[in-house]
Write an enzyme that holds these catalytic residues in place. Sequence first.
Site, mmCIF file in Angstrom:
data_model
loop_
_atom_site.group_PDB
_atom_site.id
_atom_site.type_symbol
_atom_site.label_atom_id
_atom_site.label_comp_id
_atom_site.label_asym_id
_atom_site.label_seq_id
_atom_site.Cartn_x
_atom_site.Cartn_y
_atom_site.Cartn_z
ATOM 1 N N TYR A 173 -1.344 -4.854 -1.926
ATOM 2 C CA TYR A 173 -1.527 -5.345 -0.559
ATOM 3 C C TYR A 173 -0.419 -4.843 0.351
ATOM 4 C CZ TYR A 173 -0.797 -8.460 3.376
ATOM 5 O OH TYR A 173 -0.547 -8.953 4.632
ATOM 6 N N LYS A 177 -0.485 -2.216 3.640
ATOM 7 C CA LYS A 177 -0.020 -2.569 4.988
ATOM 8 C C LYS A 177 1.122 -1.650 5.430
ATOM 9 C CE LYS A 177 -1.150 -5.332 7.421
ATOM 10 N NZ LYS A 177 -2.164 -5.276 8.512
ATOM 11 N N THR A 199 2.929 -7.401 8.202
ATOM 12 C CA THR A 199 3.544 -8.449 7.397
ATOM 13 C C THR A 199 4.971 -8.107 7.008
ATOM 14 O OG1 THR A 199 3.409 -9.545 5.216
ATOM 15 C CG2 THR A 199 2.480 -7.350 5.381
#
Length: 347
Positions: free
Chosen positions: A155, A159, A130
């Site tokens: 989050y 990642k 992302t």
Amino acid sequence: MKLLVTGGAGFIGSAVVRLAVARGHSVVNLDALTYAACLENVASVADHPLYAFEQADIRDRAALTRIFDRHQPDAVMHLAAESHVDRSIDGPGDFISTNVAGTYELLEAARAYWQAKGRPESFRFHHISTDEVFGSLGATGQFTEETPYDPRSPYSASKAASDHLVQAWHHTYGLPVVMTNCSNNYGPYHFPEKLIPVVILNALAGKPLPIYGDGSNVRDWLYVEDHADALLLVLEKGTLGRSYNIGGENERSNLDLVRTLCAILDDLRPKDQGSYADQITFVTDRPGHDARYAIDPTRIRDELGWRPSVTVEEGLRRTVEWYLANEGWWRALQSRDGVGERLGVRA
């Protein structure tokens, strides 16, 4: 080519599965079927001779080894992840466990399989990530592949860690990897906890349309089927060890996005009185809410010739039309844990 797609019953993963099968690839869909997964997302290919499904958790090394040995894939497309920022604020442990430890287990299973096969140069491990790993932008500028990592949420931190693991396995062990970092996705089969489906479904139900803060946060919106096309292109033609940023070239503030959705709904399913925009409600902002994301897509455009095929207005209309035509799909998901609740407020 035979692809092992992790998270293939999720939103982006299922788009990859459907497109890959349509293009003649054999696909093994590996999914743990957690709360955001839905096998209805791949129902159109479920009986196809090129498709197989394996229910397994990427943290389960024994299961991964069995699946690699059974199916003998030519490539891995790793999309399995916990991905909802608000849920990561309330419960970061699941994100560390799945996104970091799970990626480690998958890398090790893939490395063992690749080495046992004689380290074929044609093998690929494609890690899908992302743009949130790059942090937050001001009013100007764009993320490039060289932008320093600066994750701001549990989050995005998880990642970022998984991205670093993949690069380390390439440099240390020679595992043939490619990486991609994408902007915000939207489109059909989007799980009804993210902004766009929340707005569509709340609008239809006559509920408030919640916008965090003043709605000025900006995102670059990428239609999920365009994303799937780009992912397959990077898998097939991307340079080993290289990362590619995939953007929609469609920046919009959250408020402008919601107003556009309301205008589309006003056209396709008008209310008896007034506009759906009358339901817009501003709510307390998310903790650590990044101000702006924007991707510079120069590398994938210049090296691989890829550009998005739809504008955000075209994609949003297609998305609204899909939700209006597929009420049975989204109604079945509304009873799942956390759907319809305000999450990310425990910080």
